[in-house]
Write a protein that holds these residues in place. Structure first.
Motif, PDB file in Angstrom:
ATOM      1  N   ALA A 104      -8.756  -4.288   3.263  1.00  0.00           N
ATOM      2  CA  ALA A 104      -8.295  -4.040   1.904  1.00  0.00           C
ATOM      3  C   ALA A 104      -9.417  -4.313   0.908  1.00  0.00           C
ATOM      4  O   ALA A 104     -10.325  -5.117   1.174  1.00  0.00           O
ATOM      5  CB  ALA A 104      -7.086  -4.916   1.580  1.00  0.00           C
ATOM      6  N   VAL A 105      -9.345  -3.657  -0.233  1.00  0.00           N
ATOM      7  CA  VAL A 105     -10.374  -3.779  -1.262  1.00  0.00           C
ATOM      8  C   VAL A 105     -10.546  -5.228  -1.716  1.00  0.00           C
ATOM      9  O   VAL A 105     -11.667  -5.669  -2.008  1.00  0.00           O
ATOM     10  CB  VAL A 105     -10.028  -2.878  -2.464  1.00  0.00           C
ATOM     11  CG1 VAL A 105     -10.916  -3.164  -3.661  1.00  0.00           C
ATOM     12  CG2 VAL A 105     -10.139  -1.404  -2.071  1.00  0.00           C
ATOM     13  N   ASP A 106      -9.448  -5.981  -1.753  1.00  0.00           N
ATOM     14  CA  ASP A 106      -9.519  -7.352  -2.269  1.00  0.00           C
ATOM     15  C   ASP A 106     -10.028  -8.362  -1.249  1.00  0.00           C
ATOM     16  O   ASP A 106     -10.039  -9.567  -1.511  1.00  0.00           O
ATOM     17  CB  ASP A 106      -8.156  -7.794  -2.799  1.00  0.00           C
ATOM     18  CG  ASP A 106      -7.084  -7.868  -1.712  1.00  0.00           C
ATOM     19  OD1 ASP A 106      -7.388  -7.611  -0.530  1.00  0.00           O
ATOM     20  OD2 ASP A 106      -5.920  -8.176  -2.049  1.00  0.00           O
ATOM     21  N   THR A 148       0.848  -1.195   0.000  1.00  0.00           N
ATOM     22  CA  THR A 148       0.000   0.000   0.000  1.00  0.00           C
ATOM     23  C   THR A 148       0.886   1.249   0.000  1.00  0.00           C
ATOM     24  O   THR A 148       1.025   1.918   1.032  1.00  0.00           O
ATOM     25  CB  THR A 148      -0.947   0.014   1.218  1.00  0.00           C
ATOM     26  OG1 THR A 148      -0.189  -0.229   2.410  1.00  0.00           O
ATOM     27  CG2 THR A 148      -2.039  -1.034   1.077  1.00  0.00           C
ATOM     28  N   GLU A 159      -4.586   7.377  -7.452  1.00  0.00           N
ATOM     29  CA  GLU A 159      -5.047   7.911  -6.164  1.00  0.00           C
ATOM     30  C   GLU A 159      -3.943   8.674  -5.434  1.00  0.00           C
ATOM     31  O   GLU A 159      -4.223   9.590  -4.659  1.00  0.00           O
ATOM     32  CB  GLU A 159      -5.521   6.758  -5.261  1.00  0.00           C
ATOM     33  CG  GLU A 159      -6.747   6.029  -5.753  1.00  0.00           C
ATOM     34  CD  GLU A 159      -6.985   4.729  -4.976  1.00  0.00           C
ATOM     35  OE1 GLU A 159      -6.267   4.495  -3.980  1.00  0.00           O
ATOM     36  OE2 GLU A 159      -7.860   3.961  -5.372  1.00  0.00           O
ATOM     37  N   ASP A 181      -4.492  -2.845 -10.218  1.00  0.00           N
ATOM     38  CA  ASP A 181      -4.298  -2.233  -8.900  1.00  0.00           C
ATOM     39  C   ASP A 181      -3.238  -1.140  -8.973  1.00  0.00           C
ATOM     40  O   ASP A 181      -3.386  -0.062  -8.382  1.00  0.00           O
ATOM     41  CB  ASP A 181      -3.843  -3.277  -7.882  1.00  0.00           C
ATOM     42  CG  ASP A 181      -4.882  -4.336  -7.597  1.00  0.00           C
ATOM     43  OD1 ASP A 181      -6.086  -4.036  -7.669  1.00  0.00           O
ATOM     44  OD2 ASP A 181      -4.477  -5.472  -7.290  1.00  0.00           O
ATOM     45  N   ARG A 225      -6.541  -0.070  -1.151  1.00  0.00           N
ATOM     46  CA  ARG A 225      -6.314  -1.067  -2.194  1.00  0.00           C
ATOM     47  C   ARG A 225      -4.859  -1.536  -2.151  1.00  0.00           C
ATOM     48  O   ARG A 225      -3.929  -0.729  -2.212  1.00  0.00           O
ATOM     49  CB  ARG A 225      -6.619  -0.470  -3.567  1.00  0.00           C
ATOM     50  CG  ARG A 225      -6.420  -1.449  -4.727  1.00  0.00           C
ATOM     51  CD  ARG A 225      -6.515  -0.754  -6.065  1.00  0.00           C
ATOM     52  NE  ARG A 225      -7.855  -0.361  -6.384  1.00  0.00           N
ATOM     53  CZ  ARG A 225      -8.718  -1.098  -7.102  1.00  0.00           C
ATOM     54  NH1 ARG A 225      -8.337  -2.268  -7.584  1.00  0.00           N
ATOM     55  NH2 ARG A 225      -9.932  -0.660  -7.351  1.00  0.00           N
ATOM     56  N   ASP A 226      -4.668  -2.841  -2.070  1.00  0.00           N
ATOM     57  CA  ASP A 226      -3.336  -3.424  -2.209  1.00  0.00           C
ATOM     58  C   ASP A 226      -2.922  -3.394  -3.675  1.00  0.00           C
ATOM     59  O   ASP A 226      -3.764  -3.529  -4.569  1.00  0.00           O
ATOM     60  CB  ASP A 226      -3.324  -4.887  -1.759  1.00  0.00           C
ATOM     61  CG  ASP A 226      -3.366  -5.042  -0.254  1.00  0.00           C
ATOM     62  OD1 ASP A 226      -2.989  -4.105   0.455  1.00  0.00           O
ATOM     63  OD2 ASP A 226      -3.789  -6.123   0.202  1.00  0.00           O
ATOM     64  N   VAL A 276      -3.911   2.697  -7.835  1.00  0.00           N
ATOM     65  CA  VAL A 276      -3.231   3.282  -6.676  1.00  0.00           C
ATOM     66  C   VAL A 276      -2.381   4.474  -7.099  1.00  0.00           C
ATOM     67  O   VAL A 276      -2.346   5.507  -6.418  1.00  0.00           O
ATOM     68  CB  VAL A 276      -2.388   2.211  -5.955  1.00  0.00           C
ATOM     69  CG1 VAL A 276      -1.463   2.854  -4.939  1.00  0.00           C
ATOM     70  CG2 VAL A 276      -3.312   1.194  -5.275  1.00  0.00           C
ATOM     71  N   TRP A 282      -4.755  -4.558   5.181  1.00  0.00           N
ATOM     72  CA  TRP A 282      -3.467  -3.894   4.968  1.00  0.00           C
ATOM     73  C   TRP A 282      -2.810  -3.492   6.279  1.00  0.00           C
ATOM     74  O   TRP A 282      -1.612  -3.179   6.300  1.00  0.00           O
ATOM     75  CB  TRP A 282      -3.633  -2.671   4.064  1.00  0.00           C
ATOM     76  CG  TRP A 282      -4.441  -1.542   4.643  1.00  0.00           C
ATOM     77  CD1 TRP A 282      -5.786  -1.375   4.552  1.00  0.00           C
ATOM     78  CD2 TRP A 282      -3.943  -0.423   5.398  1.00  0.00           C
ATOM     79  NE1 TRP A 282      -6.181  -0.225   5.213  1.00  0.00           N
ATOM     80  CE2 TRP A 282      -5.070   0.379   5.727  1.00  0.00           C
ATOM     81  CE3 TRP A 282      -2.677  -0.007   5.819  1.00  0.00           C
ATOM     82  CZ2 TRP A 282      -4.954   1.562   6.473  1.00  0.00           C
ATOM     83  CZ3 TRP A 282      -2.561   1.162   6.553  1.00  0.00           C
ATOM     84  CH2 TRP A 282      -3.677   1.936   6.861  1.00  0.00           C
TER      85      TRP A 282
END
Length: 212
Positions: free
Chosen positions: A127-129, A100, A191, A184, A177-178, A188, A133
């Motif tokens: 985490a999103v998945d 992350t 972001e 991904d 999100r990882d 990331v 995290w």
């Protein structure tokens, strides 16, 4: 004060971020892994904590900032290695990974605040998945991590349930999100465009072949 643990692999081609290959080459994936690790360590270096510990699989490199203890990861599955990391600590401890790069001291602030452990036994960063995290304990309880199946869509739910079922009061950090896949990585970087990770990704053309 709290101990911040980072569990990581040294960014060696072919050993890190293998789910980024393809479209990236092993060398490119390792460069992205190094950038993500550097971002994670920088956030921890800037956080107000008592100890900063890197629990490392591999050899430290020039990406390691000053002020970190380095401890070798033990052998075993991920749950065993996470449990062993928590066993290094006697007081409040929070563990994050290297996946992350968008993490900042501000994102970690709730668990590092002066009242973070008032009426709270554990902190959980989903985490999103479906994984997590970040994980923290007021009093480390390695036995509550050991045995949790890892790298599954329900890993986070199972870990959090383990904490609650043990009678712990749990507070949640923000969902992050990882970075596991190329999708991904792009998300990331979008972001968090200020990160080393985003800058490293911007230098790599998607599907860049064998270039490092």
């Amino acid at each position: 004060m709290t101990t911040l643990l980072v569990i990581a692999k040294a960014p060696v081609p072919g050993r890190v971020k293998t789910r980024l290959t393809p479209p990236y080459s092993p060398g490119q994936a390792a460069l992205l892994a190094e950038a993500a690790l550097a971002d994670s360590l920088a956030a921890v270096a800037d956080a107000p904590v008592r100890r900063r510990v890197l629990v490392l699989d591999g050899t430290p490199g020039g990406w390691l900032p000053h002020g970190f203890e380095v401890v070798a990861q033990c052998a075993g599955s991920l749950d065993v290695r996470l449990a062993a990391a928590f066993a290094l600590c006697a007081g409040p401890a929070v563990l994050i990974g290297m996946d992350t790069p968008q993490v900042t001291p501000a994102l970690l602030a709730p668990v590092l605040a002066g009242n973070a452990w008032h009426g709270c036994d554990a902190w959980f960063g989903p985490a999103v998945d479906g994984g997590f995290w970040a994980l923290g304990f007021a009093v480390p309880k390695p036995e509550l991590v050991r045995g949790v199946p890892m790298s599954r869509p329900d890993t986070g739910a199972l870990q959090r349930k383990r904490l609650v079922d043990a009678g712990l009061t749990v507070r949640d950090l923000r969902v992050l999100r990882d970075v596991d896949t190329a999708e991904d990585a792009l998300a990331v970087a979008g972001e968090a465009p200020h990160t080393r990770f985003a800058r490293a990704l911007a230098r790599l053309p998607l599907g860049g072949g064998d270039a490092p």
